[in-house]
Design a protein around this motif. Structure first.
Motif, PDB file in Angstrom:
ATOM      1  N   ILE A  94     -35.671  10.320   0.717  1.00 60.67           N
ATOM      2  CA  ILE A  94     -35.942   9.041   1.369  1.00 60.67           C
ATOM      3  C   ILE A  94     -37.451   8.843   1.501  1.00 60.67           C
ATOM      4  O   ILE A  94     -38.167   9.692   2.027  1.00 60.67           O
ATOM      5  N   GLU A  97     -37.745   4.444   5.863  1.00 59.45           N
ATOM      6  CA  GLU A  97     -36.539   4.028   6.561  1.00 59.45           C
ATOM      7  C   GLU A  97     -36.902   3.433   7.912  1.00 59.45           C
ATOM      8  O   GLU A  97     -37.781   3.933   8.625  1.00 59.45           O
ATOM      9  N   LEU A 102     -33.681   1.062   3.881  1.00 60.46           N
ATOM     10  CA  LEU A 102     -33.772   2.450   3.449  1.00 60.46           C
ATOM     11  C   LEU A 102     -34.245   2.436   2.001  1.00 60.46           C
ATOM     12  O   LEU A 102     -33.687   1.699   1.181  1.00 60.46           O
TER      13      LEU A 102
END
Length: 317
Positions: A94, A97, A102
């Motif tokens: 990731i 976020e 996201l």
């Protein structure tokens, strides 16, 4: 959700579920049910909205009541193996976020969604890993073998806002691609309509065809090697396999493209140790749907792409 004695289900559409096509809603809700069956039960009137027949393109509204008949779901689709390292590693991929978005650095080799014989994809895995997030949808897609920036929305309103930016070319997507041969500097834009086709043996491909959809891609040379060119690529439209097909169209297929590539060229690159498509979504720029601020997110190249470039710089410059 409620049901009656016949196992017919009625679902009341929430605010997060509204403003999407009924067929897309059913594909997500009826996991394991073949798409052909979903369209059949709509065509035969077994699926109803507010007690009325609907077309697959009908857009759901907040408060709609959807009638779903009992169906036997396929047992061939296995549960998502969230204990696998390759899946749980998605959390480490990731890039950004918040409560609305996201952004993931998608690995190569994983489809963005299940289907076509796949038990799971990025979106299914993330929904399991982020099970407390009520809404999570893909804003756009990347080919299975393409890596890089992938944007997801956590609210229906955010998804609609970002789709509007996409439709109006206000989201800038940048890629890096390694292609065969010496790319000519004057070739900066490829305008060639693209058409999806199914071959006689069932394989689906995209081809340049005057009956296809208008498609535009911008190219800029980033680095040259004796047998290849590293390009910065900016697709203006977002057609399936657009960069790969446009590159091939002008005589420069992408390295290790098992669908549109050149096997002889790939063999020449054997020493670099790469066994995946050299196409990476490096960056994404868009306006945040909530704050209104411009967001710019970069995705670093994975180790295999780095090693390939180092090899080329040592042996082919």
């Amino acid at each position: 959700m409620k049901s009656n004695e016949s196992n017919v289900y009625f679902i009341t559409i929430s605010e997060n579920e509204s403003d999407q096509r009924i067929d897309n809603f059913l594909h997500k809700h009826l996991k394991g049910v073949p798409k052909s069956m979903v369209y059949r039960i709509m065509r035969e009137g077994e699926v109803r909205v507010n007690k009325k027949r609907i077309q697959p393109k009908y857009k759901l509204q907040y408060g709609d009541e959807v009638r779903i008949p009992p169906l036997r779901q396929s047992k061939e689709l296995l549960p998502i193996p969230i204990n696998l390292t390759s899946i749980t590693a998605l959390n480490k991929a990731i890039l950004y976020e918040d409560n609305f978005l996201l952004v993931l650095n998608k690995p190569s080799g994983i489809a963005v969604h299940g289907g076509s014989g796949l038990n799971f994809g990025i979106i299914e895995c993330l929904r399991v890993l982020h099970r407390h997030t009520k809404f999570l949808e893909l804003v756009h897609r990347l080919d299975r073998d393409t890596s890089g920036v992938l944007l997801l929305a956590k609210k229906r309103s955010v998804l609609c806002s970002l789709h509007e930016q996409l439709c109006n070319n206000r989201i800038k997507k940048d890629y890096l691609a390694l292609v065969r041969g010496h790319w000519k500097d004057h070739v900066k834009t490829v305008n060639a309509p693209l058409l999806k086709q199914t071959l006689s043996y069932g394989k689906r491909i995209v081809q340049v065809n005057r009956n296809g959809k208008p498609s535009e891609t911008h190219f800029k040379v980033s680095e040259r090697f004796t047998l290849a060119t590293l390009l910065k690529v900016n697709p203006i439209t977002g057609r399936t396999h657009q960069i790969r097909v446009h590159s091939k169209h002008v005589g420069h297929p992408v390295a290790f493209d098992n669908r549109y590539g050149d096997k002889i060229f790939d063999q020449q690159l054997t020493g670099c140790g790469l066994n995946r498509l050299f196409l990476h979504a490096t960056a994404l720029q868009f306006r945040h749907p909530n704050s209104g601020k411009m967001i710019y997110i970069e995705a670093p190249l994975d180790a295999s792409l780095h090693r390939c470039l180092q090899y080329l710089r040592q042996h082919f410059q």
